[in-house]
Design an enzyme around this catalytic site. Sequence first.
Site, PDB file in Angstrom:
ATOM      1  N   ASN A   1      38.815  27.071  28.138  1.00 53.42           N
ATOM      2  CA  ASN A   1      39.525  25.964  27.502  1.00 53.42           C
ATOM      3  C   ASN A   1      39.235  24.644  28.213  1.00 53.42           C
ATOM      4  OD1 ASN A   1      41.113  25.772  25.175  1.00 53.42           O
ATOM      5  ND2 ASN A   1      42.959  25.413  26.364  1.00 53.42           N
TER       6      ASN A   1
ATOM      7  N   ASP B   1      40.712  27.103  20.593  1.00 55.14           N
ATOM      8  CA  ASP B   1      41.377  27.628  19.394  1.00 55.14           C
ATOM      9  C   ASP B   1      40.416  28.494  18.578  1.00 55.14           C
ATOM     10  OD1 ASP B   1      43.709  26.377  20.073  1.00 55.14           O
ATOM     11  OD2 ASP B   1      43.482  24.705  18.654  1.00 55.14           O
TER      12      ASP B   1
ATOM     13  N   GLU C   1      46.698  33.158  25.436  1.00 56.34           N
ATOM     14  CA  GLU C   1      45.516  33.991  25.164  1.00 56.34           C
ATOM     15  C   GLU C   1      45.858  35.485  25.190  1.00 56.34           C
ATOM     16  OE1 GLU C   1      45.448  33.322  29.686  1.00 56.34           O
ATOM     17  OE2 GLU C   1      46.210  32.367  27.871  1.00 56.34           O
TER      18      GLU C   1
END
Length: 428
Positions: free
Chosen positions: A301, A310, A337
């Site tokens: 991320n 995403d 996650e």
Amino acid sequence: MSQQLSPAPLTPALLTTEADGPGQQALLALEQSASEALAARRPWLLFAPQLEAQFERDATAERVARFRVLGVIALLILNLFNITDRSMLPDIAEQAMTIRLGILSPVMAAALLALYLPGVARWREWILAALVVLASASLIYFFTQSRHPNALQYHTGVILIVMFGNIVIRLRFWFAFATSLLILVLYITGIAQLQHMAPEIKLNSDMVLFSAVAISLVANYQMEYDSRRGYLQTLLQRIEALKLKRSRDELDRQAKSDPLTGLANRRYFDSRLLSEWSRAQREQDTIAIIYLDVDNFKAYNDHYGHQAGDECLIRVAREINASVQRSSDVCARYGGEEFIILLPQTTLASARAVAERVRNAIEAIQLRHDYSDAAKWVTISCGVACCVPRPGDSSGSLIENADHALYAAKSAGRNQVCIHTQQAISAA
């Protein structure tokens, strides 16, 4: 990174109703034309092509069922005339019987049986109109061929056939109109050939049939007009009910699903877990949990960005959903996650096999992850736990055991499955 991906579909267990089928979609597409037709009142008794086709499809079952009964009645009445032929048309009684029994009755019976065939539906009105004309033409032929004085009274049977076709059978108006006009022409032509009928009686007979045609067509028009308006009102009510149902289903889906991945959300998962836990306690059956998360997701991320993160979660969710095959299983996004899979009536060995299938599926997509210490692409770690709930046990303990197994999998180097047993936690 690739373009934004759409969310994975909900698992079957999450859906309380089936998705809209093509029939429902076609129905919704008719809303505007139905509303316009109702407002316009449609004096010509024809809808837009798609709406007209739907109207005929919806009316088929009721009309065919009615034609079964009416067809039998028509055949019975037609052949009852064989009795009156002996006194009304004695000179051609044998010929009339031969035509009725040898031609008219078999043709009518075959046509009525053909109405059951799916491919004949589009020709239904043509067939019925042809039968009405055929029956009328036979009577006209009989009274023009007979030289007996009683034949002058026989033409009244044509009026009965016209009324039967327009009011009892209720041909569609434009078919009724064309059929009645053709019968009227045949009738006037036939009456004109009767040498022993006075001209004023011929004119009166023509006027009587013309009046019967006009009256029956007015009745036919009004019945079809009312039928079509009633259909439009019912259709719009059905469409409104369908829209409300879809809205409720969508709200229900949103309440149960994770907005990003489309999997079940934590709230729905917890409610299903409690339900399955209670069942497993009652039946002393196994229940399993797979707890998993994306390896080094924070690094992914941070380096690729939140949008890419995403997309990664959506891809992972899609593979999870595709790898879990039973409708009773529930796949959920448990937070960030982290994902979790509920497997009712599943042994530890079977749950481990499912976890390995999910792990392999996600590794196989080879979504590049240069900042992972487990592999060069996105991987997951899984913890598996299974038990037969005893009285007093809490479902939270099963999740806790799966979480411990997940921690062991990550501690052992990630991208693997670890199982929790009563004795120890071990790699799969």
